[in-house]
Design a protein around this motif. Structure first.
Motif, PDB file in Angstrom:
ATOM      1  N   UNK A  17      -6.211   5.942 -15.336  1.00 39.09           N
ATOM      2  CA  UNK A  17      -5.178   5.471 -16.260  1.00 39.09           C
ATOM      3  C   UNK A  17      -3.839   6.204 -16.059  1.00 39.09           C
ATOM      4  N   UNK A  18      -3.847   7.563 -16.056  1.00 35.28           N
ATOM      5  CA  UNK A  18      -2.564   8.241 -15.820  1.00 35.28           C
ATOM      6  C   UNK A  18      -1.960   7.897 -14.455  1.00 35.28           C
ATOM      7  N   UNK A  19      -2.840   7.693 -13.479  1.00 36.48           N
ATOM      8  CA  UNK A  19      -2.368   7.388 -12.128  1.00 36.48           C
ATOM      9  C   UNK A  19      -1.649   6.039 -12.108  1.00 36.48           C
ATOM     10  N   UNK A  20      -2.266   5.050 -12.744  1.00 38.63           N
ATOM     11  CA  UNK A  20      -1.683   3.712 -12.770  1.00 38.63           C
ATOM     12  C   UNK A  20      -0.370   3.722 -13.556  1.00 38.63           C
ATOM     13  N   UNK A  21      -0.278   4.612 -14.561  1.00 38.04           N
ATOM     14  CA  UNK A  21       0.931   4.651 -15.387  1.00 38.04           C
ATOM     15  C   UNK A  21       2.001   5.558 -14.795  1.00 38.04           C
ATOM     16  N   UNK A  22       1.612   6.365 -13.823  1.00 35.40           N
ATOM     17  CA  UNK A  22       2.556   7.315 -13.221  1.00 35.40           C
ATOM     18  C   UNK A  22       3.748   6.583 -12.614  1.00 35.40           C
ATOM     19  N   UNK A  23       4.945   7.069 -12.938  1.00 38.46           N
ATOM     20  CA  UNK A  23       6.148   6.356 -12.488  1.00 38.46           C
ATOM     21  C   UNK A  23       6.294   6.400 -10.973  1.00 38.46           C
ATOM     22  N   UNK A  24       5.910   7.545 -10.414  1.00 35.73           N
ATOM     23  CA  UNK A  24       6.032   7.704  -8.960  1.00 35.73           C
ATOM     24  C   UNK A  24       5.090   6.716  -8.239  1.00 35.73           C
ATOM     25  N   UNK A  45       3.823   3.969  -9.451  1.00 36.94           N
ATOM     26  CA  UNK A  45       4.304   2.594  -9.677  1.00 36.94           C
ATOM     27  C   UNK A  45       5.476   2.263  -8.761  1.00 36.94           C
ATOM     28  N   UNK A  46       6.372   3.256  -8.635  1.00 37.28           N
ATOM     29  CA  UNK A  46       7.552   3.048  -7.783  1.00 37.28           C
ATOM     30  C   UNK A  46       7.147   2.829  -6.335  1.00 37.28           C
ATOM     31  N   UNK A  47       6.198   3.656  -5.875  1.00 46.74           N
ATOM     32  CA  UNK A  47       5.738   3.551  -4.487  1.00 46.74           C
ATOM     33  C   UNK A  47       5.078   2.191  -4.262  1.00 46.74           C
ATOM     34  N   UNK A  48       4.252   1.796  -5.235  1.00 47.51           N
ATOM     35  CA  UNK A  48       3.560   0.511  -5.117  1.00 47.51           C
ATOM     36  C   UNK A  48       4.572  -0.630  -5.062  1.00 47.51           C
ATOM     37  N   UNK A  49       5.571  -0.543  -5.960  1.00 52.84           N
ATOM     38  CA  UNK A  49       6.576  -1.607  -6.000  1.00 52.84           C
ATOM     39  C   UNK A  49       7.341  -1.663  -4.670  1.00 52.84           C
ATOM     40  N   UNK A  50       7.626  -0.492  -4.101  1.00 50.89           N
ATOM     41  CA  UNK A  50       8.370  -0.459  -2.832  1.00 50.89           C
ATOM     42  C   UNK A  50       7.533  -1.082  -1.713  1.00 50.89           C
ATOM     43  N   UNK A  51       6.243  -0.696  -1.659  1.00 52.49           N
ATOM     44  CA  UNK A  51       5.371  -1.217  -0.600  1.00 52.49           C
ATOM     45  C   UNK A  51       5.179  -2.718  -0.736  1.00 52.49           C
ATOM     46  N   UNK A  52       5.180  -3.207  -1.983  1.00 50.90           N
ATOM     47  CA  UNK A  52       4.918  -4.619  -2.213  1.00 50.90           C
ATOM     48  C   UNK A  52       6.203  -5.439  -2.351  1.00 50.90           C
ATOM     49  N   UNK A  53       7.318  -4.849  -1.972  1.00 52.55           N
ATOM     50  CA  UNK A  53       8.572  -5.606  -1.970  1.00 52.55           C
ATOM     51  C   UNK A  53       8.443  -6.762  -0.971  1.00 52.55           C
ATOM     52  N   UNK A  54       8.931  -7.946  -1.348  1.00 54.51           N
ATOM     53  CA  UNK A  54       8.744  -9.124  -0.478  1.00 54.51           C
ATOM     54  C   UNK A  54       9.333  -8.963   0.926  1.00 54.51           C
ATOM     55  N   UNK A  93       1.127 -14.592 -10.964  1.00 53.24           N
ATOM     56  CA  UNK A  93       2.413 -14.449 -10.268  1.00 53.24           C
ATOM     57  C   UNK A  93       3.103 -13.151 -10.622  1.00 53.24           C
ATOM     58  N   UNK A  94       2.688 -12.567 -11.740  1.00 53.85           N
ATOM     59  CA  UNK A  94       3.339 -11.344 -12.163  1.00 53.85           C
ATOM     60  C   UNK A  94       2.279 -10.287 -12.347  1.00 53.85           C
ATOM     61  N   UNK A  95       2.377  -9.220 -11.559  1.00 49.11           N
ATOM     62  CA  UNK A  95       1.326  -8.215 -11.646  1.00 49.11           C
ATOM     63  C   UNK A  95       1.932  -6.856 -11.358  1.00 49.11           C
ATOM     64  N   UNK A  96       1.653  -5.924 -12.250  1.00 49.37           N
ATOM     65  CA  UNK A  96       2.102  -4.536 -12.080  1.00 49.37           C
ATOM     66  C   UNK A  96       3.557  -4.479 -11.627  1.00 49.37           C
ATOM     67  N   UNK A  97       4.378  -5.226 -12.299  1.00 46.69           N
ATOM     68  CA  UNK A  97       5.825  -5.243 -12.080  1.00 46.69           C
ATOM     69  C   UNK A  97       6.209  -5.774 -10.692  1.00 46.69           C
ATOM     70  N   UNK A  98       5.234  -6.320  -9.965  1.00 50.03           N
ATOM     71  CA  UNK A  98       5.594  -6.964  -8.707  1.00 50.03           C
ATOM     72  C   UNK A  98       5.604  -8.469  -8.959  1.00 50.03           C
ATOM     73  N   UNK A  99       6.743  -9.067  -8.808  1.00 41.51           N
ATOM     74  CA  UNK A  99       6.860 -10.479  -9.113  1.00 41.51           C
ATOM     75  C   UNK A  99       7.205 -11.218  -7.829  1.00 41.51           C
TER      76      UNK A  99
END
Lengths: 193, 287
Positions: B116-123, B125-134, B187-193
């Motif tokens: 839970x803390x890992x999934x909520x961790x901002x770092x 989340x940021x890394x995940x969002x960067x990797x999953x950028x279209x 279509x919307x998951x973990x802030x990756x849209x």
């Protein structure tokens, strides 16, 4: 397509730049483990790397005595290289020829084969298990083709010579298209440490 | 074939505690999660379970059995190994959307104090969002294929066991990330849209460099990957045939997985259209 080839060339260039520049054959320091094996020598004695590692540069090569091309060419090239080494250096270099065809290569034929190339050449072989341990340690392999009517078969094996420094560390991968000049220069450097 | 032969083929060529351990942990957690989901009457279809096990089993087979031996000493077998890791196995695992089942299968302590803390961790989340950028995800997906096929890099990876494992792990992890981005039913998951149309475009675009690379390897007259000659091949096969087969494997099945992905996303798109037209409230737009 042109852009792709250009991009590829650029990537290759970048990869090439990070290479060690003071070696002329392929430098593999840190990529492979230290010299270690348990095999049988030409006299039928069980030997380990300890017998050969004492302050000597070892050049390890896999092959078989009925090999039609790669082995004799490579060993002859090594012979040439040893002849061109500066005075007094030959005694500090040894070529370990490991036969991966123990079924056909008995001790007698192995001895005759390596003696032909000179006294710095040592013939070794072992059980399939010992050979497998050694070849997988150096990320290489060997295999046997189907025997023909006379029972002759092809053996596939690696074509490179592994250069170990006097401390038994894997340092060089010498390919059969490396020039004798390059090999001589690198072996001198290996002996000098 | 006798039982002993089969056992020999299924035993790892080089035992890896990391691969064996990961397989045991992942399967145990998934089994626990599937049981917990059934107890809570959460719907996880049989198809999803099947996709997950097939994906994991395929990846395990190419990494930790005799197959791995051939993958190390034959170029085309190596390409087949990466096809399974990066395309087929990863595709099946992503298709099964196993995350909720896996999360349920974790012991409560680990789930609450670690996951839970890992999934909520901002770092994180940021890394995940960067990797999953279209733009990043497809570049990474194709880039990794190219990177490990740079002859010099390929050479080192095939000589050094640690690099070899790193190469295979990177292909599997990136494959799961990429196909999850493509096949995620929401279509919307973990802030990756990322919309269905964009996904289709991405999957079509990534086939182009893969086809070019595969064709380049298959049609090249030059021996591009000398490491297999240097290390010896597993059985006598001509270097040209080995390279041609490897090129074709990089070229055709890889592109076909994109086609399959596009078909699946088209189906999602149609279903979304249907729900939208059936929904009385037009503000429930999900595309």
């Amino acid at each position: 397509m042109k852009a792709f080839v250009l991009a590829w060339a650029l990537v290759l260039l970048m990869a090439g730049c990070s290479d060690q520049t003071d070696w002329q054959t392929r430098y593999i320091g840190g990529l492979m483990p230290e010299l270690q094996f348990t095999l049988t020598d030409e006299n039928g004695k069980t030997v380990t790397e300890a017998q050969y590692a004492n302050n000597t540069v070892n050049l390890l090569f896999f092959g078989y005595t009925s090999c039609p091309d790669v082995c004799p060419v490579t060993l002859a090239q090594m012979r040439q290289v040893l002849d061109r080494l500066p005075e007094g250096m030959v005694g500090k270099v040894r070529v370990l020829f490991v036969s991966v065809d123990p079924q056909r290569d008995d001790l007698e034929s192995l001895r005759r084969y390596t003696d032909f190339f000179g006294d710095r050449f040592v013939g070794l072989t072992g059980s399939r298990e010992q050979l497998d341990t050694l070849t997988s340690r150096y990320r290489t392999t060997y295999g046997y083709g189907e025997p023909d009517a006379k029972g002759n078969y092809v053996v596939t094996h690696g074509s490179a010579v592994y250069g170990f420094d006097a401390a038994g560390r894997a340092q060089l991968l010498i390919r059969n298209d490396d020039s004798p000049d390059a090999i001589v220069a690198d072996i001198v450097q290996l002996v000098q440490g | 074939m006798q039982a002993v032969d089969w056992l020999y083929l299924l035993l790892p060529y080089q035992f890896s505690p990391v691969i064996a351990g990961t397989a045991v942990v992942v399967l145990t957690v998934y089994f626990r999660g599937a049981r917990a989901a059934a107890e809570r009457q959460l719907q996880v279809g049989f198809g999803r379970h099947l996709a997950f096990f097939a994906g994991v089993a395929l990846c395990y087979l190419v990494l930790h059995t005799r197959f791995d031996y051939y993958a190390q000493y034959m170029f085309f077998m190596h390409r087949l190994q990466h096809l399974v890791l990066h395309h087929i196995g990863a595709f099946l695992i992503a298709l099964s959307a196993p995350w909720s089942v896996l999360a349920l299968g974790l012991p409560v302590g680990i789930r609450e104090r670690l996951l839970r803390p890992l999934v909520r961790n901002r770092l994180v989340r940021g890394l995940y969002r960067a990797l999953q950028h279209p733009a990043v995800a497809p570049t990474l997906f194709v880039g990794l294929i190219f990177f490990w096929l740079i002859p010099e890099v390929h050479f080192d990876a095939m000589l050094n066991l640690k690099l070899y494992h790193l190469m295979n792990a990177s292909m599997l992890i990136d494959g799961i990330l990429f196909w999850w981005l493509m096949l995620n039913p929401s279509v919307q998951h973990a802030s990756v849209r990322i919309g269905y149309g964009l996904r289709i475009l991405i999957m079509v675009l990534i086939t182009v460099p893969q086809v070019v690379l595969g064709a380049y390897i298959a049609l090249s007259r030059q021996e591009l990957f000398e490491i297999y000659a240097i290390c010896g091949r597993a059985w006598p096969i001509s270097p040209e045939v080995d390279q041609q087969l490897g090129g074709i494997l990089t070229w055709i099945p890889a592109a076909m997985m994109s086609v399959l992905g596009v078909l699946l996303v088209l189906r999602m798109l149609l279903r979304a259209e249907q729900t939208r037209s059936e929904a009385p409230n037009p503000s429930a737009d999900i595309a």
